[in-house]
Design an enzyme around this catalytic site. Structure first.
Site, PDB file in Angstrom:
ATOM      1  N   ASN A 168       0.873  -1.179   0.000  1.00 22.36           N
ATOM      2  CA  ASN A 168       0.000   0.000   0.000  1.00 22.36           C
ATOM      3  C   ASN A 168       0.908   1.227   0.000  1.00 22.36           C
ATOM      4  OD1 ASN A 168      -1.864   2.021   0.429  1.00 22.36           O
ATOM      5  ND2 ASN A 168      -2.289   1.463   2.551  1.00 22.36           N
TER       6      ASN A 168
ATOM      7  N   LYS B 150       0.140   4.249  -0.156  1.00 22.68           N
ATOM      8  CA  LYS B 150      -0.473   5.417   0.484  1.00 22.68           C
ATOM      9  C   LYS B 150      -0.255   6.659  -0.393  1.00 22.68           C
ATOM     10  CE  LYS B 150      -0.159   3.241   4.972  1.00 22.68           C
ATOM     11  NZ  LYS B 150      -0.087   3.433   6.442  1.00 22.68           N
TER      12      LYS B 150
ATOM     13  N   HIS C   6      -9.598   1.210   5.125  1.00 24.96           N
ATOM     14  CA  HIS C   6      -8.333   1.416   5.831  1.00 24.96           C
ATOM     15  C   HIS C   6      -8.551   2.389   6.983  1.00 24.96           C
ATOM     16  CE1 HIS C   6      -4.162   2.522   6.646  1.00 24.96           C
ATOM     17  NE2 HIS C   6      -3.802   1.440   5.965  1.00 24.96           N
TER      18      HIS C   6
ATOM     19  N   GLU D  71      -6.971   4.823   7.987  1.00 30.51           N
ATOM     20  CA  GLU D  71      -6.771   6.228   7.629  1.00 30.51           C
ATOM     21  C   GLU D  71      -8.009   6.798   6.936  1.00 30.51           C
ATOM     22  OE1 GLU D  71      -2.020   5.319   7.305  1.00 30.51           O
ATOM     23  OE2 GLU D  71      -3.156   5.682   5.466  1.00 30.51           O
TER      24      GLU D  71
ATOM     25  N   GLU E 154      -5.288  -4.847  10.708  1.00 29.36           N
ATOM     26  CA  GLU E 154      -4.271  -3.828  10.933  1.00 29.36           C
ATOM     27  C   GLU E 154      -4.542  -3.112  12.253  1.00 29.36           C
ATOM     28  OE1 GLU E 154      -2.341  -2.435   6.903  1.00 29.36           O
ATOM     29  OE2 GLU E 154      -4.131  -1.287   7.365  1.00 29.36           O
TER      30      GLU E 154
ATOM     31  N   GLY F 295       2.522   2.396  10.746  1.00 28.33           N
ATOM     32  CA  GLY F 295       3.442   3.505  10.550  1.00 28.33           C
ATOM     33  C   GLY F 295       4.122   3.989  11.816  1.00 28.33           C
TER      34      GLY F 295
ATOM     35  N   SER G 175       3.463  -2.158  10.279  1.00 29.10           N
ATOM     36  CA  SER G 175       4.925  -2.154  10.394  1.00 29.10           C
ATOM     37  C   SER G 175       5.535  -3.517  10.048  1.00 29.10           C
ATOM     38  CB  SER G 175       5.348  -1.704  11.801  1.00 29.10           C
ATOM     39  OG  SER G 175       4.928  -0.381  12.058  1.00 29.10           O
TER      40      SER G 175
END
Length: 250
Positions: free
Chosen positions: A9, A11, A94, A96, A166, A172, A212
């Site tokens: 991904n 991003k 996701h 985010e 996730e 991250g 991560s």
């Protein structure tokens, strides 16, 4: 046997010129053909991904989409646009998108239904916050997400789905859930699918871990029974790292 699936991904990274270089490097890598590999790029990079990855075993897809085929939805990308460019995957739900852009489970469910209607493979993300993990509410949170997100999804489509667990606190941040913790949650998700659908569906659905993931820890994660792959952020932005992830080298 479920085929392992490693998807990068990107991003909001990689301009078109940067994407050209990275994709050209990826194309030269010797990736394990027993592992399904793909990259989900920014929308602006999708045509170049289609061009450079043609004839390779590396798939590509979008990081998001709206559920309508067309219309007055400024800034969005449609499932028909993804299909027309040759995309295989689309990441939906996701953290985010949920946390920064306010997407709720009703919208994510509509997107899932649309993705399946257009023969895209959705990568459905779910996961808990650090506060929920510390309160031991991670299973409650993930169950609520999946029950809402999977509303009206057929069993035949569930078997094609990729679920990415996730934990938000590990995305991250450099923190990674232990392999045992990741396995426990992926097993919980598989059991939940069995409850909602059937044991056959649960055995078919592929469950990734994301948060991560790096070349240094991917081998331990992939050795777990219920972890079928990884959805990878930062480590997918370097061709050598992505090669190591796909090939599961520690």
């Amino acid at each position: 046997m479920r085929k392992p699936v490693i998807v990068g991904n990107w991003k909001m990274n990689m301009t078109v010129s940067e994407a050209k270089n990275l994709l050209a490097d990826l194309k030269e890598k010797r990736l394990d053909t027993e592992v399904e590999a793909g990259v989900c790029t920014p929308a602006i990079d999708l045509p170049i991904a289609a061009e450079i990855l043609e004839g390779t075993n590396i798939g590509f897809g979008g990081q998001n989409m709206y559920f309508e085929e067309s219309g007055a939805f400024t800034g969005e990308i449609s499932p028909t646009m993804l299909k027309d460019v040759g995309a295989t995957y689309v990441i939906l739900g996701h953290s985010e998108r949920r946390d920064i852009f306010g997407e709720d489970d009703k919208l994510i469910n509509e997107k899932l239904l649309s993705a399946f209607d257009h023969d895209l493979t959705p990568i459905l993300c779910c996961g808990e916050s650090l506060e929920e993990r510390e309160a031991n509410k991670q299973e409650e949170r993930v169950k609520a997400q999946l029950e809402a997100d999977l509303k009206d999804i057929s069993e035949s489509d569930i078997k094609k789905l990729i679920i990415a667990y996730e934990p938000i606190w590990a995305i991250g941040t450099g923190k990674t859930a232990s392999a045992d913790d990741a396995e426990a949650m992926c097993a919980f998700i598989r059991n939940l699918v069995a409850e909602l659908y059937s044991k056959e569906a649960a055995e078919a659905v592929r469950i990734q871990y994301g948060g991560s993931v790096k070349p240094a820890n991917v081998k331990e994660l992939m050795a777990k029974e219920n972890i079928d792959g990884a959805l990878v952020g930062g480590a997918s932005l370097k061709a050598d790292d992505f090669e190591a992830l796909v090939n599961h080298r520690g």
